[in-house]
Scaffold this motif. Structure first.
Motif, short mmCIF file in Angstrom:
data_model
loop_
_atom_site.label_atom_id
_atom_site.label_comp_id
_atom_site.label_asym_id
_atom_site.label_seq_id
_atom_site.Cartn_x
_atom_site.Cartn_y
_atom_site.Cartn_z
N LYS A 34 -3.22 -4.56 10.60
CA LYS A 34 -4.81 -4.60 10.76
C LYS A 34 -5.16 -3.01 11.21
O LYS A 34 -4.38 -1.70 10.70
N TYR A 35 -6.27 -3.01 11.27
CA TYR A 35 -6.42 -1.31 11.85
C TYR A 35 -6.27 -0.83 12.88
O TYR A 35 -5.35 -0.02 12.26
N GLU A 36 -5.80 -1.62 13.91
CA GLU A 36 -5.07 -0.94 14.50
C GLU A 36 -3.58 -0.28 14.60
O GLU A 36 -3.37 0.57 15.38
N ASP A 37 -2.86 -1.01 13.03
CA ASP A 37 -1.33 -0.45 12.92
C ASP A 37 -1.91 0.80 12.53
O ASP A 37 -1.50 1.59 12.14
N LEU A 38 -3.12 1.08 10.94
CA LEU A 38 -3.33 1.47 9.75
C LEU A 38 -3.91 3.30 10.92
O LEU A 38 -3.84 4.13 11.01
N LYS A 39 -4.93 3.30 11.86
CA LYS A 39 -5.37 3.40 12.70
C LYS A 39 -4.33 4.99 12.68
O LYS A 39 -4.77 6.51 12.28
N PRO A 40 -3.08 4.68 13.82
CA PRO A 40 -2.43 5.89 14.39
C PRO A 40 -1.72 6.82 12.98
O PRO A 40 -1.80 7.60 13.47
N LEU A 41 -1.17 5.45 12.26
CA LEU A 41 -1.01 6.26 11.25
C LEU A 41 -1.82 6.84 10.18
O LEU A 41 -0.69 8.31 9.64
N LEU A 42 -2.58 6.93 9.82
CA LEU A 42 -3.50 7.63 9.06
C LEU A 42 -3.46 9.15 9.61
O LEU A 42 -4.34 10.16 9.41
N GLU A 43 -3.91 8.89 10.78
CA GLU A 43 -4.42 9.51 12.32
C GLU A 43 -3.40 10.80 11.85
O GLU A 43 -3.57 12.36 11.94
N ALA A 44 -2.09 10.55 11.48
CA ALA A 44 -0.52 11.30 11.70
C ALA A 44 -0.72 12.54 10.36
O ALA A 44 -0.43 13.73 10.77
N ILE A 45 -1.32 11.18 9.30
CA ILE A 45 -1.27 12.50 7.93
C ILE A 45 -1.76 12.81 7.88
O ILE A 45 -1.69 14.53 7.18
N ILE A 46 -3.29 12.52 8.80
CA ILE A 46 -3.49 13.81 8.71
C ILE A 46 -3.71 15.09 9.43
O ILE A 46 -4.35 16.23 8.71
N SER A 84 0.93 -0.85 0.01
CA SER A 84 -0.20 -0.12 -0.09
C SER A 84 0.70 1.37 0.11
O SER A 84 2.02 1.03 0.76
N VAL A 85 0.55 2.08 -0.97
CA VAL A 85 0.80 3.52 -0.93
C VAL A 85 0.09 4.04 0.39
O VAL A 85 -1.06 4.06 -0.75
N VAL A 86 0.39 5.09 0.36
CA VAL A 86 -0.08 6.74 1.66
C VAL A 86 -0.38 7.65 1.11
O VAL A 86 1.05 7.79 1.23
N ILE A 87 -1.13 8.25 0.72
CA ILE A 87 -0.07 10.24 0.38
C ILE A 87 -1.78 10.73 0.63
O ILE A 87 -2.81 10.30 1.12
N GLY A 88 -0.55 11.62 0.99
CA GLY A 88 -1.28 12.69 2.55
C GLY A 88 -2.34 13.52 1.80
O GLY A 88 -2.58 13.56 0.32
N PRO A 89 -3.01 14.61 2.16
CA PRO A 89 -4.14 15.45 1.58
C PRO A 89 -4.00 16.54 0.91
O PRO A 89 -4.20 16.77 -0.13
N ASP A 90 -1.60 16.58 1.14
CA ASP A 90 -1.12 17.48 0.44
C ASP A 90 -1.23 17.01 -0.95
O ASP A 90 0.09 17.20 -1.83
N GLY A 91 -1.17 15.46 -1.53
CA GLY A 91 -0.86 15.38 -2.69
C GLY A 91 1.22 14.36 -2.70
O GLY A 91 1.04 13.99 -3.20
N ILE A 92 1.39 15.00 -1.29
CA ILE A 92 2.30 14.20 -0.99
C ILE A 92 2.48 12.57 -1.01
O ILE A 92 2.09 12.03 -0.12
N VAL A 93 3.49 11.45 -1.09
CA VAL A 93 3.89 10.25 -0.96
C VAL A 93 4.19 10.37 0.43
O VAL A 93 5.15 10.21 0.16
N LYS A 94 3.13 10.44 1.57
CA LYS A 94 3.72 9.74 2.76
C LYS A 94 4.41 8.59 3.23
O LYS A 94 5.53 8.45 3.71
N THR A 95 4.11 7.21 2.77
CA THR A 95 4.64 5.98 3.30
C THR A 95 4.25 4.95 2.30
O THR A 95 3.03 5.20 2.08
N ARG A 96 4.79 3.83 2.72
CA ARG A 96 4.97 2.82 2.11
C ARG A 96 4.39 1.37 2.88
O ARG A 96 4.77 1.36 4.23
N ILE A 97 3.21 0.65 3.04
CA ILE A 97 3.13 -0.15 4.34
C ILE A 97 2.88 -1.46 2.79
O ILE A 97 2.60 -1.86 2.04
N SER A 98 4.19 -2.63 3.93
CA SER A 98 4.68 -3.88 3.03
C SER A 98 3.74 -5.15 3.22
O SER A 98 4.26 -5.07 4.88
N GLY A 99 3.52 -5.88 3.21
CA GLY A 99 2.29 -7.02 4.03
C GLY A 99 1.32 -6.64 4.62
O GLY A 99 0.57 -5.65 4.25
N TYR A 100 0.73 -7.34 5.19
CA TYR A 100 -0.82 -7.22 5.69
C TYR A 100 -0.54 -6.34 7.47
O TYR A 100 0.79 -6.56 7.98
#
Length: 426
Positions: free
Chosen positions: A254-266, A236-252
């Motif tokens: 969980k939601y508990e791992d994705l939530k803090p990452l997405l909140e930090a980007i937002i 997975s490639v995560v892109i911020g609201p500013d259109g910048i590629v923020k990070t990559r996520i390799s592999g599986y």
């Protein structure tokens, strides 16, 4: 009859010095070209490593595509064969071999340059996303830039035959349900008829699962832009609201791992596991059974944590600098090691205890059985060394071997850390 020239024959080996890197020491017939760099080849026969030309890209040298690799091998054996003939006094076919080698060299350079051009088009972390158009499972035109709409986006690559990709679907569903107003999910299915990955099967799967986000079909065009070479899926490639590629996520994940990452980007905060981010509290036991509470220790001063294992060679090189730090700063800071217990690799508590007794380790060695604490580093290899200040934030992060001076400088910086200002809510 024309007599044979008595001049020193030129070796076809290519070297930036203008001389054959093997044993013959003859001048190379191919000069050094600006912008090209030599690539070491495998050692073969008695001639040692023979380099060929590749395209220099930053600090790395591109070997080109598979075709370039084949040409490289063909060029190598042409060189070796010709050098061997010269050494043995045989000059047969020399009028044929020189043009052949030069042609192979030219084609290889062209393929390498094309590979370099393809690499330049690849999306990179920290840079603006690259727009693309594709076709959805409903046979509609899809424009990526229009789908993002200034929101945080998870661009997930997967396939039906990938078990971990399917396992991640419920986790993405939670993201969609809980954070759908701020996060857009776009799934890219990598079509591969040889694996039975057809449009009909993908369409049926989307309909059966009632996938609420866009699923687009890709035969490799989008993957070339966003997937690193030889990467696995899910990716997975995560892109911020500013259109910048923020990070990559390799592999599986969980939601508990994705939530803090997405909140930090937002919220525009440092990503989890990076310098400036808050490191979560944890409690682990050491080899003596004593509990170590991170936030309790941080009340007394900064904490230096080294993640490693007994089977990790580079991890062993950190024992000496950590011992020196412990002896010098143990009254003002905590120096600990977290060993990743993994019985599959023979990493057991008994082995860790025996190993550290042999080394005479003075600082506490904590045991991480499920890699839960290590997971917060967002690292994929060891050793990893963190310096955490008293405000629970990562002051420094080192991946790989690091020296005493670097860790001490980071520790002094953590001592001088100031309380971060709270951001006002908009």
């Amino acid at each position: 009859m024309r007599g044979r020239s008595k001049s020193t024959p030129k070796c076809l080996a290519i070297a930036s010095s203008g001389l054959c890197p093997g044993r013959c020491g003859r001048p190379a017939i191919v000069p050094d070209y600006h912008g090209l760099a030599s690539l070491p080849l495998d050692r073969a026969r008695k001639w040692g490593p023979f380099p060929v030309w590749g395209v220099q890209i930053g600090e790395k040298t591109c070997r080109g595509a598979t075709l370039a690799g084949l040409l490289q091998q063909a060029l190598k054996w042409s060189i070796l064969s010709y050098c061997s003939e010269i050494e043995n006094g045989k000059r047969r076919n020399r009028m044929f071999r020189k043009p052949l080698v030069l042609i192979l060299l030219a084609v290889f350079a062209a393929v390498s340059m094309q590979s370099a051009a393809d690499s330049a088009k690849r999306a990179k972390v920290g840079e603006k996303f690259i727009d693309f158009t594709a076709r959805t499972v409903n046979k509609e035109k899809f424009v990526f830039s229009q789908a993002i709409k200034g929101k945080t986006c998870i661009l997930k690559f997967g396939a039906l035959w990938c078990g971990w990709c399917e396992k991640m679907w419920p986790e993405l569903k939670k993201v969609h349900d809980e954070m759908g107003d701020k996060v857009v999910i776009v799934e890219v299915d990598l079509l591969n008829p040889s694996r039975g990955e057809t449009e009909e099967k993908v369409r049926a799967s989307v309909k059966r699962k009632k996938t609420p986000w866009e699923v687009v079909l890709d035969k490799g065009d989008v993957a070339k832009i966003y997937l690193p070479p030889r990467s696995g899926i899910p990716h997975s490639v995560v892109i911020g609201p500013d259109g910048i590629v923020k990070t990559r996520i390799s592999g599986y994940r969980k939601y508990e791992d994705l939530k803090p990452l997405l909140e930090a980007i937002i919220n525009g905060e440092p990503l989890p596991g990076t310098v400036g981010a808050v490191f979560p509290d944890f409690t682990l036991k050491d080899l003596s059974g004593n509990e170590f509470h991170l936030y309790e220790r941080l009340k007394k001063g900064p904490v230096v944590i080294k993640f490693g294992a007994t089977w990790c060679g580079p991890c062993q090189k950190l024992h000496e600098p950590l011992t020196k730090l412990y002896e010098k700063y143990r009254k003002k800071a905590s120096i600990v090691e977290i060993d990743l217990i993994d019985p599959r690799r023979g990493e057991t508590v008994e082995k860790v205890r025996e190993y550290n007794e042999k080394l005479g380790t003075k600082y506490p060695v904590l045991l991480d059985y499920k890699f839960e604490v290590f997971g917060h580093t967002q690292a994929t290899s060891i050793p990893v060394t963190l310096v955490i200040d008293k405000y629970h934030r990562i002051s420094a992060k080192f991946v790989g071997v690091v020296g005493y001076d670097d860790i001490e400088a980071a520790l002094k910086k953590a001592f001088a850390a100031k309380k971060p200002k709270k951001k006002r809510k908009k």
